[in-house]
Design a protein around this motif. Structure first.
Motif, PDB file in Angstrom:
ATOM      1  N   CYS A  36       1.035  -0.965   0.109  1.00 40.53           N
ATOM      2  CA  CYS A  36      -0.060  -0.157  -0.106  1.00 40.53           C
ATOM      3  C   CYS A  36       1.217   1.337   0.147  1.00 40.53           C
ATOM      4  O   CYS A  36       0.406   1.857  -0.321  1.00 40.53           O
ATOM      5  N   SER A  37       2.085   1.051   0.243  1.00 44.28           N
ATOM      6  CA  SER A  37       3.138   1.632   0.522  1.00 44.28           C
ATOM      7  C   SER A  37       2.960   2.980  -1.000  1.00 44.28           C
ATOM      8  O   SER A  37       3.609   3.542  -1.337  1.00 44.28           O
ATOM      9  N   TYR A  38       2.877   1.887  -2.094  1.00 43.96           N
ATOM     10  CA  TYR A  38       3.432   2.787  -3.531  1.00 43.96           C
ATOM     11  C   TYR A  38       2.277   3.189  -3.533  1.00 43.96           C
ATOM     12  O   TYR A  38       1.917   3.419  -4.810  1.00 43.96           O
ATOM     13  N   ALA A  43      -5.602   5.952  -5.074  1.00 38.94           N
ATOM     14  CA  ALA A  43      -6.051   4.407  -5.443  1.00 38.94           C
ATOM     15  C   ALA A  43      -5.669   3.658  -3.463  1.00 38.94           C
ATOM     16  O   ALA A  43      -6.964   3.032  -3.296  1.00 38.94           O
ATOM     17  N   LEU A  44      -5.681   4.902  -2.525  1.00 28.94           N
ATOM     18  CA  LEU A  44      -5.764   4.259  -1.179  1.00 28.94           C
ATOM     19  C   LEU A  44      -7.122   4.755  -1.038  1.00 28.94           C
ATOM     20  O   LEU A  44      -7.595   3.748  -0.402  1.00 28.94           O
ATOM     21  N   GLY A  45      -8.301   5.945  -1.496  1.00 28.93           N
ATOM     22  CA  GLY A  45      -9.002   6.005  -1.600  1.00 28.93           C
ATOM     23  C   GLY A  45     -10.257   4.700  -1.584  1.00 28.93           C
ATOM     24  O   GLY A  45     -11.574   4.291  -0.695  1.00 28.93           O
ATOM     25  N   ARG A  46     -10.131   4.043  -2.911  1.00 36.92           N
ATOM     26  CA  ARG A  46     -10.641   3.627  -3.711  1.00 36.92           C
ATOM     27  C   ARG A  46     -10.445   2.178  -3.064  1.00 36.92           C
ATOM     28  O   ARG A  46     -11.746   1.001  -2.419  1.00 36.92           O
ATOM     29  N   SER A  59      -6.357   3.791   7.078  1.00 39.68           N
ATOM     30  CA  SER A  59      -6.232   5.009   7.352  1.00 39.68           C
ATOM     31  C   SER A  59      -5.063   4.893   8.379  1.00 39.68           C
ATOM     32  O   SER A  59      -5.058   6.363   9.525  1.00 39.68           O
ATOM     33  N   CYS A  60      -4.318   4.423   8.792  1.00 38.31           N
ATOM     34  CA  CYS A  60      -2.777   4.030  10.058  1.00 38.31           C
ATOM     35  C   CYS A  60      -2.264   5.389   9.477  1.00 38.31           C
ATOM     36  O   CYS A  60      -2.083   5.892   7.742  1.00 38.31           O
ATOM     37  N   ASP A  61      -1.531   5.655  10.351  1.00 40.40           N
ATOM     38  CA  ASP A  61      -0.888   6.602   9.849  1.00 40.40           C
ATOM     39  C   ASP A  61       0.548   6.992   9.063  1.00 40.40           C
ATOM     40  O   ASP A  61       1.016   7.838   7.807  1.00 40.40           O
TER      41      ASP A  61
END
Length: 408
Positions: A36-38, A43-46, A59-61
């Motif tokens: 997920c860091s990429y 994309a994170l929202g989807r 949602s993690c910081d």
């Protein structure tokens, strides 16, 4: 971008057999964080829309820190220090998109009848603003977009208008048009004022128990803040020009003065705080009258300045004192009265006409957005501006404006 989203979608396809369910769930959390860091914001929202578990996970910081550091006004400095640890990073990135796109709601927090030249400071949930020869303290309501209308503290002391003030060590240190410096303890009624200059004190700063002041009388002075030594001048520096702005280095070893540029020398000069001796001057191509109205350190070796010549200049003392490393020009050739930065990519400036506040992304030359806060009949400079990660406050001649980026 498309390839990344396809890979995520493929990982989410149910696996056959008894262990049916999203294959992504079966990855160790460390690997899932790496994948997920990429991803970018979209994309994170989807991914967060897939299910509740992924919504919580994304949602993690840790996942949002990289994005936040590249965003505008997300609470991270250039070195990656998080200044707003109490607010989730994801929420700050959401608001940051509004800063980038210029989406905000304008409003007026305070009005006053007579024309003023107000200065202000923010601290926690309090707003400090000068009105004539007083400094008033207002309490923000929880939304940060409105104030309790009545001030809960009033700090008097000057015989003429307050020109400038700073907050330091639970004190308010104020500079007055009466040539005096005022010392007020924030949490009680202790107030002391003493004669500092022969003419109005235009600017003041305080760090590490040391006060520096600059005046129209063409001097800068160094004072102790210790209660037993108030009013005892440590150094008097002949600047040979009116001092409009002043700032102490974070290392507490030197300070910079911004003068009116009416002589044959640079309006920006750095002085030794312990001896009062000149260390260096910045720049060599200022036109006559290019006075510096605001100056601030970002780090011990970097500072920003602005003023009558319509430029914001970024100086890095590690490279050269003769030439700034970056400059941004006010496109309408207006004097720049004040500036503020988030310590990273965002820069905000206040202009002399129509109360124009401009937002700049320091990675590019052109202005991002401009917000004219007054009409032609009430044209006013922006005398001071401050911002948080959610709101920007601008003090003009007759009112205090707010730009709310949290609820545009």
């Amino acid at each position: 971008m498309a390839a990344t989203e396809e890979a995520v979608a493929a990982a989410l396809e149910p696996a056959p057999g008894p262990a049916a369910g999203p294959a992504l769930w079966r990855l160790p959390e460390e690997l899932l964080l790496l994948v997920c860091s990429y991803l970018d914001v979209r994309a994170l929202g989807r991914l967060a829309q897939v299910c509740r578990w992924l919504r919580r996970f994304t949602s993690c910081d840790l996942l949002w820190r990289r994005i936040a550091r590249a965003s505008l006004n997300s609470g991270f400095t250039r070195l990656g220090t998080d200044l707003m640890t109490s607010i989730p990073v994801k929420e700050r990135v959401k608001v940051s998109q509004n800063w980038r796109l210029g989406r905000c709601r304008e409003g007026i927090l305070l009005k006053w009848r007579c024309s003023q030249m107000p200065w202000m400071q923010l601290e926690d949930d309090s707003l400090y603003i000068s009105q004539a020869n007083f400094i008033l303290t207002y309490q923000f309501r929880p939304d940060g977009a409105s104030l309790n209308r009545r001030p809960f503290r009033v700090f008097p002391g000057h015989d003429e208008d307050v020109c400038h003030f700073v907050l330091a060590n639970s004190h308010i240190i104020s500079a007055g048009g009466d040539g005096k410096i005022g010392i007020h303890k924030i949490h009680n009624t202790f107030t002391v004022k003493y004669s500092a200059h022969e003419q109005e004190v235009n600017c003041v700063d305080c760090k590490g128990g040391i006060i520096v002041s600059g005046s129209r009388d063409r001097t800068a002075k160094v004072w102790p803040l210790a209660s037993g030594q108030l009013g005892q001048c440590l150094h008097t520096i002949q600047t040979e020009d009116r001092v409009w702005s002043i700032a102490i280095s974070p290392l507490l070893s030197s300070f910079v003065t911004g003068t009116a540029c009416c002589g044959h020398f640079s309006p920006l000069r750095i002085w030794d705080l312990n001896s009062g001796q000149l260390i260096t001057h910045l720049g060599c191509d200022f036109p006559p009258g290019a006075g510096v109205l605001d100056v601030m350190y970002e780090s011990p070796s970097t500072l920003l300045s602005c003023g009558y010549d319509t430029y914001v200049r970024y100086w890095d003392l590690r490279t050269s004192a003769r030439k700034c490393v970056m400059a941004w020009e006010e496109p309408h050739d207006s004097t720049l009265y004040c500036l503020q930065t988030d310590g990273n990519h965002l820069l905000a400036t206040g202009s002399s006409y129509y109360g124009v506040v401009r937002l700049w992304d320091r990675r590019q030359r052109a202005c991002l957005h401009a917000f004219p806060l007054t009409s032609t009949p009430l044209s006013s400079p922006v005398y001071c501006l401050r911002f948080t990660t959610k709101h920007l406050y601008a003090a003009l001649s007759y009112n205090l404006h707010i730009l709310d980026f949290q609820n545009p």
